[in-house]
Design an enzyme around this catalytic site. Structure first.
Site, short mmCIF file in Angstrom:
data_model
loop_
_atom_site.label_atom_id
_atom_site.label_comp_id
_atom_site.label_asym_id
_atom_site.label_seq_id
_atom_site.Cartn_x
_atom_site.Cartn_y
_atom_site.Cartn_z
N TYR A 19 0.90 -1.21 0.02
CA TYR A 19 0.14 0.00 -0.04
C TYR A 19 0.93 1.20 -0.12
O TYR A 19 1.30 1.75 1.12
CB TYR A 19 -1.00 0.10 1.29
CG TYR A 19 -1.77 1.26 1.46
CD1 TYR A 19 -2.50 1.70 0.16
CD2 TYR A 19 -1.75 1.86 2.53
CE1 TYR A 19 -3.30 2.93 0.45
CE2 TYR A 19 -2.87 2.74 2.72
CZ TYR A 19 -3.38 3.33 1.61
OH TYR A 19 -4.33 4.57 1.87
N ASP A 35 -2.32 -1.22 -4.21
CA ASP A 35 -2.48 -0.03 -4.52
C ASP A 35 -1.29 0.69 -4.41
O ASP A 35 -0.67 1.15 -3.43
CB ASP A 35 -3.56 0.49 -3.17
CG ASP A 35 -3.93 1.93 -3.41
OD1 ASP A 35 -3.43 2.52 -4.26
OD2 ASP A 35 -4.58 2.55 -2.61
#
Length: 258
Positions: free
Chosen positions: A106, A147
């Site tokens: 992330y 992400d």
């Protein structure tokens, strides 16, 4: 084998959505980001009831990553991205599942840019690139997914002219992503769909999902031995339309079984 990544934007608040998607899609391996839950609040029993074994690294209110597997249990390799012992953010987890090394990440958002948050983003990106180089040189079958908070090209963002000063689209961010790719990694979606408009995120505001005003910020990067086994990839866009859902949609790839 089907492998997915999904920024759930709160694993407990979105748990019904996550469980429904797991039941319908049945991926073999899942990387989750933005758990927004401390370590002890991860909904392990519900995940196990859905048929998955899990490892996770939580953090109160922010961040958090997890790796789920329907087959053999993930064997944790690390839960911190190397390079900065003072970085306490729960943003990276790496595990071995079968013959695959899975890195779930992330990457920091970085806004407002310029500024300290953007500096942190670029430094984190640099650490990721250094670690990825070691993984690549190992010759192992590696997947780096999650992400990335970057739109690599103008094709990956609705109305790119509106995003030129955003940390997700600034030239420094895109250059960092391409520097990573240049090690030899394959962007799975772009390998199969080089010219198509594909998004993975739609803001909650201004009817972004309804207008398809999205961003492609969730990515699969594959080492060469994994890339040659890639047979399908896609985005479960429909999940973004469910009630009380994340602003991201699940992204997945399929690998041919040897």
């Amino acid at each position: 084998m089907k492998i997915a990544t999904y920024n759930v934007n709160g694993v407990n608040g979105r748990l019904p959505v996550l469980l429904k998607w797991l039941e319908e899609s049945m991926p073999d391996i899942v990387c989750l980001q933005e758990l927004k839950a401390p370590q002890e609040k991860f909904p392990l029993q519900d995940i196990e009831n859905a048929g998955y074994k899990a490892i996770w690294h939580g953090q109160k209110s922010w961040n958090g990553v997890a790796i789920l597997s329907r087959g053999e249990a993930p064997q944790e390799i690390r839960r911190v991205l190397p390079g900065d012992p003072e970085d306490l953010h729960s943003r990276y987890m790496e595990a071995r599942i079968s013959d695959l090394t899975i890195g779930c990440l992330y990457l920091p958002n970085g806004n407002p840019a310029p500024g300290p948050k953007f500096d942190y983003k670029l430094k984190w990106f640099e650490r990721l690139t250094q670690h990825a180089a070691e993984l690549y040189r190992s010759g192992e079958r590696v997947i780096l997914t999650g992400d990335y908070n970057v739109m690599p090209t103008a094709l990956d963002v609705y109305k790119p002219e509106r995003w030129v000063e955003d940390a997700l689209f600034r030239p420094e961010t895109r250059a960092a992503f391409h520097k990573l790719l240049d090690q030899g990694w394959t962007d799975a979606i772009r390998k199969l769909y080089p010219n198509e408009v594909i998004y993975t995120f739609w803001d909650y505001f201004r009817n972004a999902y309804g207008r398809n005003a999205g961003l492609r910020i969730d990515h699969f990067l594959l080492s060469p031995d994994v890339s040659k086994d890639l047979v399908a990839a896609g985005v479960d866009r429909f999940v973004r339309g469910w009630e009380k859902t994340s602003d991201h949609a699940p992204v997945w790839i399929e690998l041919q079984n040897e």
